[in-house]
Scaffold this motif. Sequence first.
Motif, PDB file in Angstrom:
ATOM      1  N   THR A  78      -5.957  -3.922   6.319  1.00 21.97           N
ATOM      2  CA  THR A  78      -5.757  -4.929   7.353  1.00 21.97           C
ATOM      3  C   THR A  78      -5.738  -6.291   6.671  1.00 21.97           C
ATOM      4  OG1 THR A  78      -6.899  -3.603   8.985  1.00 21.97           O
ATOM      5  CG2 THR A  78      -6.747  -5.952   9.444  1.00 21.97           C
ATOM      6  N   ILE A  79      -4.727  -7.066   7.015  1.00 24.86           N
ATOM      7  CA  ILE A  79      -4.551  -8.349   6.351  1.00 24.86           C
ATOM      8  C   ILE A  79      -4.592  -9.456   7.416  1.00 24.86           C
ATOM      9  CG2 ILE A  79      -2.039  -8.807   6.293  1.00 24.86           C
ATOM     10  CD1 ILE A  79      -3.690  -8.160   3.063  1.00 24.86           C
ATOM     11  N   ALA A  80      -5.354 -10.502   7.141  1.00 29.72           N
ATOM     12  CA  ALA A  80      -5.572 -11.520   8.168  1.00 29.72           C
ATOM     13  C   ALA A  80      -4.532 -12.633   8.138  1.00 29.72           C
ATOM     14  CB  ALA A  80      -6.969 -12.112   8.015  1.00 29.72           C
ATOM     15  N   GLY A  81      -3.745 -12.702   7.084  1.00 37.67           N
ATOM     16  CA  GLY A  81      -2.738 -13.752   7.009  1.00 37.67           C
ATOM     17  C   GLY A  81      -1.850 -13.533   5.797  1.00 37.67           C
ATOM     18  N   TYR A  82      -0.671 -14.179   5.805  1.00 36.57           N
ATOM     19  CA  TYR A  82       0.289 -13.982   4.725  1.00 36.57           C
ATOM     20  C   TYR A  82      -0.228 -14.477   3.377  1.00 36.57           C
ATOM     21  CZ  TYR A  82       3.906 -12.579   7.980  1.00 36.57           C
ATOM     22  OH  TYR A  82       4.639 -11.893   8.898  1.00 36.57           O
ATOM     23  N   ASP A  83      -1.196 -15.388   3.412  1.00 34.55           N
ATOM     24  CA  ASP A  83      -1.693 -15.955   2.160  1.00 34.55           C
ATOM     25  C   ASP A  83      -2.974 -15.256   1.679  1.00 34.55           C
ATOM     26  OD1 ASP A  83      -3.129 -16.810   4.324  1.00 34.55           O
ATOM     27  OD2 ASP A  83      -3.323 -18.888   3.646  1.00 34.55           O
ATOM     28  N   ARG A  84      -3.358 -14.160   2.353  1.00 39.70           N
ATOM     29  CA  ARG A  84      -4.603 -13.481   1.997  1.00 39.70           C
ATOM     30  C   ARG A  84      -4.358 -12.356   0.999  1.00 39.70           C
ATOM     31  NH1 ARG A  84      -8.412 -14.492   5.904  1.00 39.70           N
ATOM     32  NH2 ARG A  84      -7.923 -16.501   6.845  1.00 39.70           N
ATOM     33  N   PRO A  85      -5.315 -12.166   0.078  1.00 37.44           N
ATOM     34  CA  PRO A  85      -5.199 -11.045  -0.863  1.00 37.44           C
ATOM     35  C   PRO A  85      -5.661  -9.739  -0.227  1.00 37.44           C
ATOM     36  CG  PRO A  85      -7.189 -12.285  -1.323  1.00 37.44           C
ATOM     37  CD  PRO A  85      -6.492 -13.001  -0.186  1.00 37.44           C
ATOM     38  N   CYS A  86      -5.416  -8.641  -0.908  1.00 39.90           N
ATOM     39  CA  CYS A  86      -5.909  -7.339  -0.479  1.00 39.90           C
ATOM     40  C   CYS A  86      -7.441  -7.397  -0.407  1.00 39.90           C
ATOM     41  CB  CYS A  86      -5.464  -6.279  -1.488  1.00 39.90           C
ATOM     42  SG  CYS A  86      -6.283  -4.686  -1.265  1.00 39.90           S
ATOM     43  N   PRO A  87      -8.033  -7.002   0.724  1.00 41.33           N
ATOM     44  CA  PRO A  87      -9.495  -7.095   0.855  1.00 41.33           C
ATOM     45  C   PRO A  87     -10.234  -6.068  -0.020  1.00 41.33           C
ATOM     46  CG  PRO A  87      -8.527  -6.129   2.837  1.00 41.33           C
ATOM     47  CD  PRO A  87      -7.383  -6.571   1.963  1.00 41.33           C
ATOM     48  N   LEU A  88      -9.522  -5.081  -0.535  1.00 44.25           N
ATOM     49  CA  LEU A  88     -10.180  -4.049  -1.353  1.00 44.25           C
ATOM     50  C   LEU A  88     -10.202  -4.418  -2.832  1.00 44.25           C
ATOM     51  CD1 LEU A  88      -8.808  -0.776   0.279  1.00 44.25           C
ATOM     52  CD2 LEU A  88     -11.028  -1.881   0.635  1.00 44.25           C
ATOM     53  N   CYS A  89      -9.075  -4.898  -3.349  1.00 45.93           N
ATOM     54  CA  CYS A  89      -9.019  -5.144  -4.799  1.00 45.93           C
ATOM     55  C   CYS A  89      -8.716  -6.602  -5.144  1.00 45.93           C
ATOM     56  CB  CYS A  89      -7.998  -4.212  -5.448  1.00 45.93           C
ATOM     57  SG  CYS A  89      -6.299  -4.611  -5.031  1.00 45.93           S
ATOM     58  N   GLY A  90      -8.412  -7.430  -4.145  1.00 50.21           N
ATOM     59  CA  GLY A  90      -8.180  -8.848  -4.425  1.00 50.21           C
ATOM     60  C   GLY A  90      -6.775  -9.167  -4.906  1.00 50.21           C
ATOM     61  N   GLU A  91      -5.943  -8.159  -4.989  1.00 49.95           N
ATOM     62  CA  GLU A  91      -4.563  -8.358  -5.431  1.00 49.95           C
ATOM     63  C   GLU A  91      -3.775  -9.105  -4.356  1.00 49.95           C
ATOM     64  OE1 GLU A  91      -1.309  -8.753  -7.097  1.00 49.95           O
ATOM     65  OE2 GLU A  91      -2.648  -7.518  -8.336  1.00 49.95           O
TER      66      GLU A  91
ATOM     67  N   PRO B 139      -3.339  -5.864  14.561  1.00 48.78           N
ATOM     68  CA  PRO B 139      -3.602  -6.668  13.373  1.00 48.78           C
ATOM     69  C   PRO B 139      -2.518  -6.496  12.313  1.00 48.78           C
ATOM     70  CG  PRO B 139      -4.976  -4.714  13.375  1.00 48.78           C
ATOM     71  CD  PRO B 139      -4.244  -4.732  14.690  1.00 48.78           C
ATOM     72  N   GLY B 140      -2.474  -7.444  11.383  1.00 50.70           N
ATOM     73  CA  GLY B 140      -1.549  -7.327  10.267  1.00 50.70           C
ATOM     74  C   GLY B 140      -1.973  -6.167   9.372  1.00 50.70           C
ATOM     75  N   ARG B 141      -0.998  -5.356   8.952  1.00 50.56           N
ATOM     76  CA  ARG B 141      -1.305  -4.234   8.066  1.00 50.56           C
ATOM     77  C   ARG B 141      -0.350  -4.271   6.882  1.00 50.56           C
ATOM     78  NH1 ARG B 141      -2.649   0.793   9.573  1.00 50.56           N
ATOM     79  NH2 ARG B 141      -0.491   1.387   9.501  1.00 50.56           N
ATOM     80  N   ALA B 142      -0.916  -4.061   5.709  1.00 53.51           N
ATOM     81  CA  ALA B 142      -0.094  -4.157   4.512  1.00 53.51           C
ATOM     82  C   ALA B 142      -0.438  -3.048   3.530  1.00 53.51           C
ATOM     83  CB  ALA B 142      -0.317  -5.516   3.847  1.00 53.51           C
TER      84      ALA B 142
ATOM     85  N   GLY C 168       3.020  -3.698   9.185  1.00 55.03           N
ATOM     86  CA  GLY C 168       2.864  -3.840  10.632  1.00 55.03           C
ATOM     87  C   GLY C 168       2.106  -5.106  10.962  1.00 55.03           C
ATOM     88  N   GLY C 169       2.208  -5.507  12.226  1.00 57.29           N
ATOM     89  CA  GLY C 169       1.449  -6.675  12.658  1.00 57.29           C
ATOM     90  C   GLY C 169       2.291  -7.920  12.837  1.00 57.29           C
TER      91      GLY C 169
END
Length: 113
Positions: A81-94, A68-71, A101-102
């Motif tokens: 873990t990030i699902a796409g380049y246009d997605r925010p951080c799932p923890l804080c929304g940044e 998976p994508g990791r940022a 990686g990914g």
Amino acid sequence: MHELALSQGIVEVVCTRAAADGARRVRRVCIAIGALSPVEPNAIEFCFDAASRGTLAEGAVLEIRRPPGRARCRSCDRVVTIAGYDRPCPLCGEGRWVLVGGDELQVLELEVE
Ligand SMILES: [Zn+2]
């Protein structure tokens, strides 16, 4: 993407390693195609057969893993873990983060005989 050229590159890496091991043929190849990589796994699988013909890797089973994508988030500084380049951080929304990686295309393992 040029999946045939990429497949030829994979076959080259695999055959160089197999030849260095004195292998007669390659039985199984495991590669990673990151979930955020633009490379199409089905196309790689399809092209691998053609690219490996006449080489040590001909007839080898190709196994594809999708890490998976990791940022690393710039705001909360955690690796997520990030699902796409246009997605925010799932923890804080940044929305600002650095990919760690990914997006790789990499030969992980091979089994030779
Ligand atoms: Zn964050």
